[in-house]
Structure formats: C-alpha cells, structure tokens
Scaffold this active site. Structure first.
Site, short mmCIF file in Angstrom:
data_model
loop_
_atom_site.label_atom_id
_atom_site.label_comp_id
_atom_site.label_asym_id
_atom_site.label_seq_id
_atom_site.Cartn_x
_atom_site.Cartn_y
_atom_site.Cartn_z
N LEU A 187 0.66 -1.05 0.04
CA LEU A 187 -0.30 -0.07 0.05
C LEU A 187 0.77 0.66 0.34
CD1 LEU A 187 -3.48 0.84 0.32
CD2 LEU A 187 -2.37 1.32 2.82
N GLU A 189 3.39 4.24 -0.27
CA GLU A 189 4.13 4.50 -1.32
C GLU A 189 5.05 5.98 -0.67
OE1 GLU A 189 2.38 5.77 -4.61
OE2 GLU A 189 1.25 3.50 -4.81
N PRO A 190 5.94 6.12 -1.77
CA PRO A 190 7.17 7.78 -0.52
C PRO A 190 6.15 8.64 -0.65
CG PRO A 190 8.18 6.65 -3.27
CD PRO A 190 6.78 6.04 -2.71
N ILE A 221 8.39 -2.05 2.38
CA ILE A 221 6.58 -3.33 2.21
C ILE A 221 7.73 -4.50 2.80
CG2 ILE A 221 5.23 -4.83 0.89
CD1 ILE A 221 4.97 -1.99 0.60
N GLU A 433 1.19 -0.35 10.15
CA GLU A 433 -0.10 -0.97 10.55
C GLU A 433 -1.31 0.31 11.43
OE1 GLU A 433 -1.56 -4.75 12.39
OE2 GLU A 433 -1.60 -5.30 10.50
N GLN A 533 -7.93 18.64 16.15
CA GLN A 533 -7.15 17.34 16.71
C GLN A 533 -6.84 17.12 17.87
OE1 GLN A 533 -4.59 16.35 13.16
NE2 GLN A 533 -5.97 16.60 11.42
S1 MYA Z 1 0.80 -1.62 5.97
C1 MYA Z 1 0.51 0.14 6.46
C2 MYA Z 1 -0.99 0.50 6.43
N1 MYA Z 1 -1.20 1.91 6.00
C3 MYA Z 1 -1.88 1.96 6.91
O1 MYA Z 1 -2.74 2.07 8.35
C4 MYA Z 1 -2.58 3.10 6.07
C5 MYA Z 1 -3.30 4.72 7.91
N2 MYA Z 1 -4.58 5.07 6.98
C6 MYA Z 1 -6.00 4.54 6.96
O2 MYA Z 1 -6.26 4.09 7.28
C7 MYA Z 1 -6.94 6.35 6.03
O3 MYA Z 1 -6.42 6.89 4.99
C8 MYA Z 1 -7.98 6.73 6.98
C9 MYA Z 1 -8.99 7.06 6.06
C10 MYA Z 1 -8.32 5.92 8.47
C11 MYA Z 1 -6.96 8.41 7.09
N3 MYA Z 1 -12.57 0.85 7.57
O4 MYA Z 1 -12.90 9.43 3.11
P1 MYA Z 1 -11.88 8.61 4.48
C12 MYA Z 1 -13.88 3.83 3.86
C13 MYA Z 1 -14.03 0.75 7.22
O5 MYA Z 1 -12.14 8.71 5.40
P2 MYA Z 1 -9.74 9.14 4.08
C14 MYA Z 1 2.10 -1.93 7.08
O6 MYA Z 1 1.91 -0.79 7.97
C15 MYA Z 1 -14.73 5.33 4.45
O7 MYA Z 1 -15.86 4.51 4.62
N4 MYA Z 1 -14.06 1.37 5.72
O8 MYA Z 1 -10.73 8.29 4.14
C16 MYA Z 1 2.59 -2.70 7.83
C17 MYA Z 1 -15.31 5.74 2.94
O9 MYA Z 1 -16.19 4.97 2.74
P3 MYA Z 1 -17.19 6.12 1.74
C18 MYA Z 1 -13.24 2.47 6.12
O10 MYA Z 1 -9.94 10.52 5.04
C19 MYA Z 1 2.66 -3.56 9.13
C20 MYA Z 1 -13.62 5.78 2.28
O11 MYA Z 1 -12.69 4.40 3.08
C21 MYA Z 1 -11.71 3.09 7.09
O12 MYA Z 1 -8.51 8.96 2.99
C22 MYA Z 1 3.01 -4.97 9.08
C23 MYA Z 1 -13.44 6.52 2.27
O13 MYA Z 1 -12.38 6.90 3.65
C24 MYA Z 1 -11.51 1.34 7.74
N5 MYA Z 1 -10.57 1.55 8.53
O14 MYA Z 1 -8.85 8.58 5.71
C25 MYA Z 1 2.46 -5.52 10.37
N6 MYA Z 1 -11.21 3.99 6.67
O15 MYA Z 1 -16.54 6.78 0.59
C26 MYA Z 1 2.53 -6.92 10.55
C27 MYA Z 1 -11.80 4.50 5.65
O16 MYA Z 1 -18.49 4.55 0.46
C28 MYA Z 1 1.57 -7.28 10.80
N7 MYA Z 1 -12.93 3.64 5.18
O17 MYA Z 1 -18.38 6.08 2.19
C29 MYA Z 1 1.59 -8.44 12.26
C30 MYA Z 1 0.59 -9.08 13.14
C31 MYA Z 1 1.99 -8.94 14.39
C32 MYA Z 1 2.01 -10.31 14.70
C33 MYA Z 1 1.46 -11.60 13.81
C34 MYA Z 1 1.97 -12.98 13.98
C35 MYA Z 1 1.91 -14.05 13.75
#
Ligand code: MYA
Length: 625
Positions: A187, A189-190, A221, A433, A533
């Site tokens: 997901l 990007e720079p 990634i 995440e 905020q």
């Molecule tokens: S992976 C990269 C992680 N990146 C992120 O988490 C990005 C963070 N940004 C965001 O989450 C969004 O851009 C935000 C939305 C929240 C800022 N659920 O206009 P909007 C829908 C459902 O509000 P924005 C990594 O890190 C919304 O209803 N729907 O969006 C690797 C709307 O829909 P509609 C959602 O202002 C880690 C549309 O999207 C949600 O741009 C490695 C647009 O919404 C939501 N949450 O801001 C980890 N959000 O148009 C490995 C939005 O129909 C795992 N929407 O109304 C490790 C596990 C542990 C270990 C396990 C061992 C086995």
C-alpha cells in the site's frame, strides 16, 4: 503439523464495509455526513459516542470456543512454545538480520504460514481467537519472526481470504498456507503513508479488456524481498454509471512476481524487527489479468481498510505476549536483586511499577480476546475496538519494556539482558499498521459521525414535532438530562460482579459523560470538529480508557463469578485501572470542552508554527550565543 490435526472451521468473517469519512469530508448539513454507517450498530465503541452502554459485545466476556477447539488449541500452544524455546534463536535472527532457515522450515512444517486458511485450502483453519493465542506466543519470543508471519497472513494474503473469489482462493491459498509462496501487502508509497488514498501506482486496462498494466513503486514493504504473491493497491480509471464521468479510484490486485516486471530493492537497515525483510517493491508495466482484481474495480480502498481492520487484533495479541515476557524479565530481576539490604521488589517504588505493568498487561490481553471473540461471534463492526486495541497494546508494550529496563537498571541496558532487542523491536508498533496518531483521529471521527446520526434524527423529528412526539420527547429528555449533568440511566450493575460495583459505577458515569461531551462538541463545532485535532485526541484517549474499563470489568466479573484462583488479583487490577482511568477520562473530557484549554491549543499551534519556521528552536540560548 497443525494442519493435519486441525478440526476447527475457519471463521474469518466476511467484513461489512463500514462507510464513513474520517479526515476529509465534513458534511454541509451541519453535523458530519453519515454515509452507509449502520444506524443501529452493535459495537460498544460506536455506541459509546451516543452515550449508550450497548453491552452485548462486551458482557459477558466472550467465550467462543467449543471444548474440542480448546483441546486442539492447547496442543498447538504447547508445540508452538516448544518450537520457540528450542528451535528459534531470536538473538541470532537479530544479528543475522534474517530468520534462520531452520526456523523458517520448522514454521512451515508447523503450518504457521496458513493458520487461518480454511482446511479445504490446506490451512490450519483457526478461528481468530485461536490465532490470537498462538500469535501471543510468537510475540513473547520474537517480534521479528512475528512480522514475517503477520505480514504474510495478517495482511499479505488476508485480502484473498476476505474478498477473494472461489477461483482466487483455490489458486493461491494452498501454496500460501504451506509457506511455499510468501505474501506481502503493498500500500505505502514514498508520497503516501497515512494518506493511503493518495497513492500514485497506476493500473491501466488493456484495449481488449483482458488485463491491466500496473506500474509504480511501493516502500517499506514487509516481506517485499521474499514474496511471490503481492496484494497491490493502484489507481484505476472508473466510470460512474450514472453521470458517465470517469474518476480515479483505488483497486486491489493480486500480483504474482512471476508475471514479470516485479523487482525489489535491498533489505532496509532498521532499528528493530531486523530479521524481518523490509524492501521497496517496483512494478514496471506488470501484466495483471482482470481475474486478479480483488474486491471489485474501484473497491480497493475499502479492501485495504478492511484488511487492516481485520488484522489489528493479531498485533494486540502478539503484544500481550511481549508484555508478558517483559514482566517476566523484570520480576525475575526484582525478586533476586538485593539493594539496601532488601530485595528491590519490597520497595514501594518498584511495587508500583510492577503493578502498573501487570495492569497494562491485563487490559491489553482482555482487549485482544474481547476483539477476537467478537469477530468469531460474527459481529461486523469492530473497527473502532481494533484501532483502540492496537493503540493501547503498542503503547503499553513500549511502557512495559521500558519499565522492565528501568527495574533491571544497568543490567537491562545490556544486550545480554534479553530486553534491549525487545525495546528496539517494539518501537515500530506505534507507527505501522496505521500510526497511533492517525488511528486516534479515526476513532474520534468515526464515533462522532455515528453520534451525529442521533442528532440528525432529532433534527428531522423536530420538523414535525407532533408526528414524532415520542422521538422528540425521548431524545430531547436525554439531551436535557445530559446537559444538566443528570444520569440518563446508564448502569452496569446488572452485568458486573457485586465486588466491582464501584468500578462499574465509575465506568457508567464515564460513558454518560463521554456521550454528553460528544454531543456538546458536535453542537459547538459542527462540521469544523474535523479541524480540532487536539480536541479529537482527548476524545479518543477517553474512548480508549473506557473500552479498557469495560474489557477488564467484564473479564474480572467472570473470574469472580467462577471463583478463579486469580480472581482477587484480577479484581484489584480492575479496580485500580477503572479508578485511574475514570480520572483520566474526566480530565480529557473536561479539556476537550474547556475554553482555557482551547486557548492553550491555539498557543501550541503558534509555538509549533514558529519552531517550524525557524527550522528548530526559536529562543536565544541562555548564554546569548
Ligand atoms: S501496512 C500500511 C498501513 N497503512 C495504513 O494503515 C494507512 C493509514 N491510513 C488510513 O487508515 C486511512 O487513509 C484513513 C482514511 C483512516 C486516514 N474501515 O474519506 P475517508 C472508507 C472501513 O475517511 P481518508 C503496514 O504498516 C470510508 O467509509 N472503511 O478516507 C505494515 C469511505 O467510504 P465511502 C473505511 O480521509 C505493517 C472511504 O473509505 C475505513 O482518506 C506490518 C474513504 O474514507 C476503515 N478503517 O482517511 C504489520 N477507513 O466513500 C504486520 C476509511 O463509501 C502485522 N473507510 O464513504 C503484524 C501482526 C502481528 C504479528 C502476527 C504474528 C503472526
């Protein structure tokens, strides 16, 4: 190994796509636009914003496993713990900056790469709760290995499990489950980190409509250099069926390295989780068949959000394991170390630290199994709770590892202590995440939007007060009562154990105050709440504390009811947490509505602007040069 004995059916529930606008789209109606938000959600977290104690997700504490599922899990727990104690060498992985091949092979043999893949696709078919329990063991031993496994199955191919067609599942899941193919989630990007929808990677449909040509670059990634299968998010042109206009929208694709045009950079040099591979991944005119679109053309942003929502509980569980390890290290030292003629754990200063660490662990662990239990029970709205869990777990794990170092003193700072690597590994968990900063805003804005549905209903009813007398009276009375600081009848007495009635009352009061404050803020700021905020952060912090309060109240009530051997300690932990959390909630809510605090916020904005303009510190040095 797990695969062959698994009996439990896979319960990765299909996710409801909750639609709301978090950071960008205030409504012109005066409150916040509420598109597709389920008006009557069962989520405790969402209803909290309406000042309601919707308890079916939180009381009684979830108990979602059958006896045979528990029995199977116990066996897996023993095998996993034994594997990490005897085969995996976390220090060696850290020093080599890769997972030792014997560990990778051993994990494959255990079935650890396909824990939640259904049996029919050759996975272990674990429920979320079973998965959480195993991940907790990984988190206690080696967070770097946890990320290799988590980036693969918590997010890397989770999209195929949640949104894949039967054909996509049949084609990809078996080799992913066996570990023959590794997966990665592409997901970031720079120029697109938290602002995930601003990605530039592009996919263009071929003239014959059979494939897309995908080009772009992704950074940081996890598993990027190892993966064969990528879930890639790219912008595509989408035609609006009604207006005929075309618009760029995000689409998710399953991309195979073997398609050609996929390359990656060298492994990044990182502070921690060094054994996990992190790399840039480049896509150069990669020919992706249309059958590899995941979740529909233009539906990619929701696919991404739902994968992340769905994976976050794993992080909460893993970090519960890390906290358990940190406490074990600290206590081991505190029970042995003699200073001033006493074991150091006999001093109040150390006792407070140990108690606070144990409480943080109790809250984190309770949240982890509350969320996984809700997911297994089929509840669809858990995104607020999952975000709360991720924030609370990552900040508590950081706090506890740091306190463990402090308790161990100079010893803790040494590499041989076994805690130094954990501190380095943990730092990223508050960042990836979804950064905790962005998740706080997500929690506050999603909840506010849900609450605004209530206000809209009363606005609508007021247009015809006679025809809607019941609604107007009911909601109007509630609002009046809240404004006067009177109870609207929220009580937890029927669900909490009598020993915890004071903590129950503190929580009920916190829920009511929270609802009243949200209402007040929505009335005051209307759509401009989105720009506040510093206020939203206080609201999110109060929500996090209240969810922690109900999680431990529920769990400790169950332990007291069952006369569990640890019931008294659990009751004490619950009481201390609820009392301290209710003070924090009062404080945060008071700040969020206070005029004086608002003036402070304005000053902070001014300070920050000056510091940024100056490129650092503004004031003269005290010595004048
Ligand atoms: S992976 C990269 C992680 N990146 C992120 O988490 C990005 C963070 N940004 C965001 O989450 C969004 O851009 C935000 C939305 C929240 C800022 N659920 O206009 P909007 C829908 C459902 O509000 P924005 C990594 O890190 C919304 O209803 N729907 O969006 C690797 C709307 O829909 P509609 C959602 O202002 C880690 C549309 O999207 C949600 O741009 C490695 C647009 O919404 C939501 N949450 O801001 C980890 N959000 O148009 C490995 C939005 O129909 C795992 N929407 O109304 C490790 C596990 C542990 C270990 C396990 C061992 C086995």
């Amino acid at each position: 190994m797990f695969r062959s004995v698994a009996r439990a059916s896979s319960v990765v529930g299909s996710q409801q796509l909750l639609s709301r606008s978090v950071l960008r789209r205030p409504d012109v109606l005066g409150v916040i636009q509420s598109r597709n938000v389920q008006e009557d959600s069962k989520s405790f977290g969402l209803n909290l914003f309406r000042g309601q104690n919707r308890v079916e997700q939180v009381f009684p504490f979830p108990d979602v496993m059958h006896a045979d599922q528990k029995e199977t899990l116990q066996m897996f727990v023993d095998q996993t713990a034994k594997f990490f104690e005897t085969t995996n060498n976390s220090d060696k992985n850290d020093a080599l900056e890769t997972v030792e091949p014997k560990t990778m092979e051993g994990l494959k043999a255990l079935g650890a790469f396909g824990l939640q893949v259904p049996n029919e696709h050759h996975g272990v078919g674990l429920t979320n709760t079973q998965y959480a329990r195993l991940v907790e063991i990984v988190g206690a031993h080696d967070l770097g290995v946890g990320i290799v496994l988590g980036a693969h199955q918590s997010i890397g191919f989770k999209g195929i499990l949640l949104f894949g067609t039967d054909a996509q599942k049949a084609k990809y899941l078996p080799k992913l489950a066996s570990g023959e193919n590794m997966a990665a989630f592409c997901l970031t990007e720079p120029a697109s980190g938290s602002d995930a929808s601003s990605i530039k990677t592009r996919a263009v449909l071929s003239p014959d409509g059979k494939h897309y040509l995908l080009s772009g670059g992704k950074i940081w990634i996890s598993n990027g250099g190892l993966a064969e299968i990528f879930t890639v998010f790219a912008k595509t042109e989408v035609k609006d069926e009604v207006t005929g206009d075309t618009k760029d929208k995000v689409t998710a694709f399953i991309v195979e390295r073997s398609f050609g045009g996929v390359t990656n950079g060298p492994p990044e040099k990182k502070m921690g989780i060094k054994c996990s591979n992190t790399a840039e991944v480049y896509f150069d005119n990669v020919k992706v068949p249309v059958e590899n679109v995941l979740g529909g053309v233009g539906g990619g942003f929701k696919v991404a959000m739902n994968i992340l929502n769905n994976g976050r509980f794993g992080m909460v569980a893993a970090l519960a394991g890390t906290i358990r390890y940190s406490i074990h290290k600290a206590v081991d030292h505190a029970a042995q170390r003699l200073q001033f003629g006493k074991k150091i754990h006999e001093f109040g200063a150390m006792q407070e630290k140990i108690a606070q660490m144990a409480i943080r662990h109790y809250v984190t662990e309770s949240m982890a199994y509350m969320i996984s239990g809700n997911m297994d029970a089929g509840f669809k709205d858990f995104q607020i709770e999952a975000a709360i869990g991720k924030i609370y777990a990552s900040e508590s794990a950081w706090f506890c590892a740091d306190e463990a170092v402090q308790i161990m003193g100079g010893m803790g700072y040494m590499r041989a202590s076994g805690i130094e690597r954990v501190v380095r590994d943990l730092r990223i968990f508050r960042i990836f995440e979804g950064t905790n900063d962005i998740l706080r805003l997500f929690i506050a804005m999603t909840g506010m939007q849900y609450a605004s549905g209530d206000l809209k209903e009363i606005q609508k009813a007021l247009k015809n007060p006679v025809g809607n007398l019941g609604t107007v009276m009911g909601m109007g009375t509630k609002m009046m009562k809240r404004r006067m600081g009177l109870s609207t009848g929220v009580s937890l007495q029927s669900v909490v154990h009598p020993d915890l009635s004071t903590a129950g009352n503190q929580t009920a009061q916190a829920i009511e105050k929270f609802g009243a404050t949200v209402e007040q803020l929505l009335m005051k700021y209307k759509k401009s709440i989105i720009d506040e905020q510093m206020v939203l952060n206080r609201v999110a912090d109060a929500a996090i504390d209240i969810y922690g309060m109900v999680s431990v109240l529920s769990r400790a009530s169950r332990s007291l009811k069952n006369n569990s051997p640890s019931a008294q300690t659990e009751s004490h932990m619950c009481q201390v947490f609820c009392e301290e959390a209710s003070l924090r909630v009062d404080n945060n809510l008071a700040i969020s509505t206070s005029g004086a605090a608002h003036k402070r916020f304005e000053k902070m904005t001014a300070i920050s602007n000056h510091v940024v303009q100056a490129g650092g510190i503004v004031q003269e040095h005290p010595l004048g040069f």
